[in-house]
Design a protein around this motif. Sequence first.
Motif, short mmCIF file in Angstrom:
data_model
loop_
_atom_site.label_atom_id
_atom_site.label_comp_id
_atom_site.label_asym_id
_atom_site.label_seq_id
_atom_site.Cartn_x
_atom_site.Cartn_y
_atom_site.Cartn_z
N LEU A 1 36.63 53.60 113.69
CA LEU A 1 36.11 53.37 115.04
C LEU A 1 36.62 52.05 115.61
O LEU A 1 36.99 51.96 116.78
CB LEU A 1 34.57 53.36 115.01
N ALA A 2 36.64 51.02 114.78
CA ALA A 2 37.12 49.71 115.25
C ALA A 2 38.59 49.79 115.62
O ALA A 2 39.03 49.24 116.64
CB ALA A 2 36.90 48.66 114.17
N LEU A 3 39.35 50.49 114.79
CA LEU A 3 40.78 50.64 115.05
C LEU A 3 41.01 51.35 116.39
O LEU A 3 41.80 50.89 117.22
CB LEU A 3 41.40 51.44 113.90
N GLN A 4 40.29 52.45 116.57
CA GLN A 4 40.44 53.21 117.81
C GLN A 4 39.98 52.38 119.01
O GLN A 4 40.60 52.41 120.08
CB GLN A 4 39.62 54.50 117.73
N ALA A 5 38.91 51.61 118.79
CA ALA A 5 38.39 50.79 119.89
C ALA A 5 39.43 49.76 120.33
O ALA A 5 39.62 49.51 121.51
CB ALA A 5 37.10 50.10 119.46
N GLY A 6 40.11 49.16 119.35
CA GLY A 6 41.13 48.17 119.67
C GLY A 6 42.27 48.80 120.46
O GLY A 6 42.75 48.25 121.46
N HIS A 7 42.68 49.98 120.02
CA HIS A 7 43.76 50.69 120.71
C HIS A 7 43.35 51.02 122.14
O HIS A 7 44.08 50.75 123.09
CB HIS A 7 44.08 51.97 119.91
N SER A 8 42.15 51.56 122.30
CA SER A 8 41.68 51.95 123.63
C SER A 8 41.49 50.72 124.51
O SER A 8 41.80 50.75 125.71
CB SER A 8 40.34 52.69 123.53
N TYR A 9 40.99 49.67 123.91
CA TYR A 9 40.74 48.45 124.68
C TYR A 9 42.05 47.94 125.29
O TYR A 9 42.14 47.64 126.48
CB TYR A 9 40.13 47.38 123.79
N VAL B 1 48.44 57.26 111.19
CA VAL B 1 48.83 56.91 109.83
C VAL B 1 47.80 55.95 109.22
O VAL B 1 47.36 56.12 108.08
CB VAL B 1 50.23 56.26 109.81
N ILE B 2 47.40 54.97 110.02
CA ILE B 2 46.47 53.97 109.49
C ILE B 2 45.11 54.60 109.22
O ILE B 2 44.45 54.30 108.22
CB ILE B 2 46.38 52.77 110.45
N GLU B 3 44.69 55.51 110.09
CA GLU B 3 43.41 56.19 109.84
C GLU B 3 43.47 56.98 108.53
O GLU B 3 42.51 57.01 107.76
CB GLU B 3 43.07 57.13 111.01
N ARG B 4 44.62 57.58 108.29
CA ARG B 4 44.78 58.34 107.05
C ARG B 4 44.68 57.40 105.83
O ARG B 4 44.07 57.71 104.82
CB ARG B 4 46.13 59.04 107.08
N LEU B 5 45.30 56.23 105.97
CA LEU B 5 45.26 55.26 104.87
C LEU B 5 43.84 54.74 104.64
O LEU B 5 43.41 54.54 103.50
CB LEU B 5 46.20 54.09 105.16
N ILE B 6 43.12 54.53 105.73
CA ILE B 6 41.72 54.07 105.61
C ILE B 6 40.91 55.13 104.88
O ILE B 6 40.14 54.83 103.97
CB ILE B 6 41.12 53.79 107.01
N ASP B 7 41.11 56.38 105.26
CA ASP B 7 40.37 57.46 104.61
C ASP B 7 40.72 57.57 103.14
O ASP B 7 39.85 57.79 102.30
CB ASP B 7 40.63 58.79 105.32
N ALA B 8 42.00 57.41 102.86
CA ALA B 8 42.43 57.52 101.46
C ALA B 8 41.74 56.45 100.61
O ALA B 8 41.43 56.66 99.44
CB ALA B 8 43.94 57.37 101.36
N LYS B 9 41.51 55.30 101.23
CA LYS B 9 40.91 54.20 100.46
C LYS B 9 39.38 54.32 100.36
O LYS B 9 38.80 54.06 99.32
CB LYS B 9 41.29 52.88 101.12
N PHE B 10 38.75 54.70 101.47
CA PHE B 10 37.28 54.60 101.51
C PHE B 10 36.52 55.93 101.61
O PHE B 10 35.35 55.99 101.27
CB PHE B 10 36.83 53.76 102.72
N ALA B 11 37.17 56.98 102.13
CA ALA B 11 36.39 58.14 102.55
C ALA B 11 35.51 58.69 101.43
O ALA B 11 34.37 59.07 101.65
CB ALA B 11 37.32 59.23 103.09
#
Lengths: 346, 646
Positions: free
Chosen positions: B213-221, B191-201
């Motif tokens: 990438l940062a969001l995913q990195a935090g999750h994976s970390y 959901v958050i990735e979708r919101l990021i894309d809606a704002k910046f893509a």
Amino acid sequence: MSDTFPLKYTRDDFRSDQVVRWCPGCGDYSILAQVQRVMPRICAETQTPRENIVFISGIGCSSRFPYYMDTYGFHSIHGRAPALALGLKIARPEMQVWVITGDGDGLSIGGNHLIHAIRRNIDVKILLFNNRIYGLTKGQYSPTSEIGKKTKSSPYGVIAQPVNALGLALASRATFIARTLDTDSKHLQEVLLRAAHHRGTAFVEILQNCNIFNDGAFDDIKARDVRDDRLLFLEHEKPMRFGAGGSKVLIPSGAAHDTHFAAVAEAGHGMDRALVHDEASENEGFMYALANMDYPEFPVPMGVLRAVEQATYEDLVEHQIEEARERQGPGDLQALLDAGECWTVE
Amino acid sequence: MSHSEAGREEPPESPELVESVIIRFAGDSGDGIQTTGALFTQDAAVSGHDISTLPDFPAEIRAPAGTVAGVSSFQLNFSSRDIHTPGDRPDVLVAMNPAALKTHLADLIPGGMVIVNEDSFTPQSFKKAGIKSDPREDGTLDGYAVHSLPVTSVTMRAVEPVGLGKKNSERCKNMFMLGVVCWLYDRNTDVIERLIDAKFAASDPKTAQANRLALQAGHSYADTARLVPHRYHVDQAQLPPGKYRRITGNSAAALGFVAASKLAGRTLVFASYPITPASDILHELARLRNFGIKAGQCEDEIAAMGAAIGAAYAGALGLTATSGPGLCLKSEAIGLAVMTELPVVIVNVQRGGPSTGLPTKTEQADLLQAMFGRNGESPVAIVAPQSPSDCFDMAIEAFRIATRHMCPVFFLSDGYLANGSEPWRVPSPEELPAFGATGSLDADNFQPYARDPDTLARPWVTPGMPGLEHRIGGLEKQDGSGEVCYEPENHERMVQLRAKKIERIADDIPLLEVFGPEQGELLVLGWGSTYGAIRTAVERSKSGGASVACAQLRYLNPFPSNLGEILDRFDQVLVPELNAGQLRLLLRARFLKDVQGLNKVQGQPFRTWEVQEKIDSMLGLNLRKLHGGTADSGSLSGDKQQGAIS
């Protein structure tokens, strides 16, 4: 409104049933009479029915004006008439709106609104009655009072320099600027008619006498024996002539500096060099100097100083609405409420 | 497939089920804390939780980085049950730097979780924050579950492929932290990735990519490091069926005004001047040109009020929005609207005062200003929404009342409602009632101040109506004809008529509803934004067996017609307000009832416990434990967070 609408009004159609309560001898009587006289012609020429005419005023002697006109009228609060006019014109661009203000109302407490109304170029006619005094509060100095003037609130003399209304309007980039006189009924009517035809903010300063608190306010320039030499009636594309029988003209000074743009010459010697008035001049320095010309150095300019065409604020609002509708489609309330990330609970 | 599952060998442990979570994000005002909070809130809302938020930020756009003055925070309460507040004390504190930790640690529940960015814990930043030693090592954090993560350095590595440069790469660290939090609460990042894309893509694809990438990195970390032994899970809330979205009070108000324009069949003219915290209403409405909304920014507050009146005179819905200092400037023009009996709506998003006060903080101290802040006898109607989503309904109500009763109407929101958010069940326009003016219009015997026999409203006659030309203004009017009139008896009659007209609105608004017993020992009566804390406190006290009820006034002038009898049914009445006792003053004057106050003026909303403790004290519960004293209403000192009690 159809083009065949007769719109045959008389002066009486614009007289309300209210007893006029200005002091006997006040210059406002003459202004009211000329407005009522010229209004039938304005309505016919601009194809405006009486019910589409609104007079909005602030506070002060001049601001009683709407009560005496049998049109829609709104006597508002001190200095704020241009703000009300803005809301009215945005909501109903088809209305012909006249703002009635004075030197205190328009240039002091309402100075900010005046500047912004003008720079937006809302389609309103602003009539500023300038008598260089606060009359309704019984005689304090105003922002147009001359330096040294002794009044109840300036017993030692005014020490602030006066505002030149034309200069202020020009600096605010007014698209129509004129000046006229309460006592010159013909010129007053001509200027009102021109203002009525202008699309955009039409700023008109009317020099007006207050026979109670500032009698003879403009006698030094408009008294019968001196007016020819001290008033310069501007006419578009005509040489700037004044003096008895047009005996004097304005000529370029030859100096580079803007503030010494012109000199006075006898017509016989300088006619070929006479400056020609251009209402649409883009020479800003020259126009500013012309607007600020004052007695005793120069004759005082009267008539239409500036008249240029430019889109009005309310037209641009409507234009943006049309464009937005073309681009995004007309507003759909359900779609607006649903905007963003929605989720459904079963 | 979501990134977080990629390469996972072992099956995930089942997460621990919790009912509610209160999480607070805190950091520099340049750290993107408000964005982080808003994104996580949106994710929680879309996941079906009930939510309530409390953004809190400094008035300075960028106070010196790393200092306590520059700390911005965002608190979210998300739950599987019906909640009304952003919660009192957070379960989790996410602190992006030492200053944020210092500012907010005291609020954390005992044993709560602290997540910090260890890269920001340097001697230099301790100095900026005004702390002497590393709080992770000096015992400050003893008793808390502390997770110190290399947020900045891992973020930098994660977004390096995008090639944003050092400064912009570092700015993605809030998304890394958000990824960690997503993992913690058993969420993926879709959901958050979708919101990021809606704002910046579209506008800035590189920034969109780096943030993802940062969001995913935090999750994976967090997943790789197994940050906690097991994650937490909050179930969906049981909200009434329907379509929902998350909404702030300012957005809801803006949408309500658009709806009102549609329901009234009149153009909305919105004139405003930028002021915190009301400006977002201007931003929202300025975007809606395709709806025919004529929104604009004026040269000052006075002009905005004047333009709203001019629009109302022209037959449009005239609207302005401001906050306290701006309202001061509008007062004279509001008096003109009272005198000319024109329907304008004035939004006051209240903030801490007096003067410039606390521009970004909430307060309810403009009630008496709305009631009385004009010269002369100058009655107006006042409504006050009780929650962010209620701003929608009350915006419509404000214009319904204004146009039906031909009077100015105040809409008293505040900073807490304006920026706070909650789920909103999206209505369909068909469920909303159309409305129109009532004033009688008899062209033959037209009088601009003739009155409707029921409402006493005058007709809304607008320029363009042939044969009805007339003059209005700020001078006193003759009853009926509307002509200028200085007669003594007429003035008194008009003063009374204007007052009666407002009083009669009471016949046209809903009765006050009581939550809890219809009669009993204590009624907690609030107004506006205090609803959530009061309701939650009363729910808790009631479940403990106390004889307590609550009611929330959304109509403050006139009061609902049953208010007096409700007050009489309770032995005691408590009025919690974020001011020094303004509603209490009105109630005492009107009903001669000895209502008690709970008053807090700290720029912060009530915490539930503050209200609950006062309820307990008034009911004589747990007094020995609390104070060992009697149940008088003296100061409940002993806790620095407690509001002043009167």
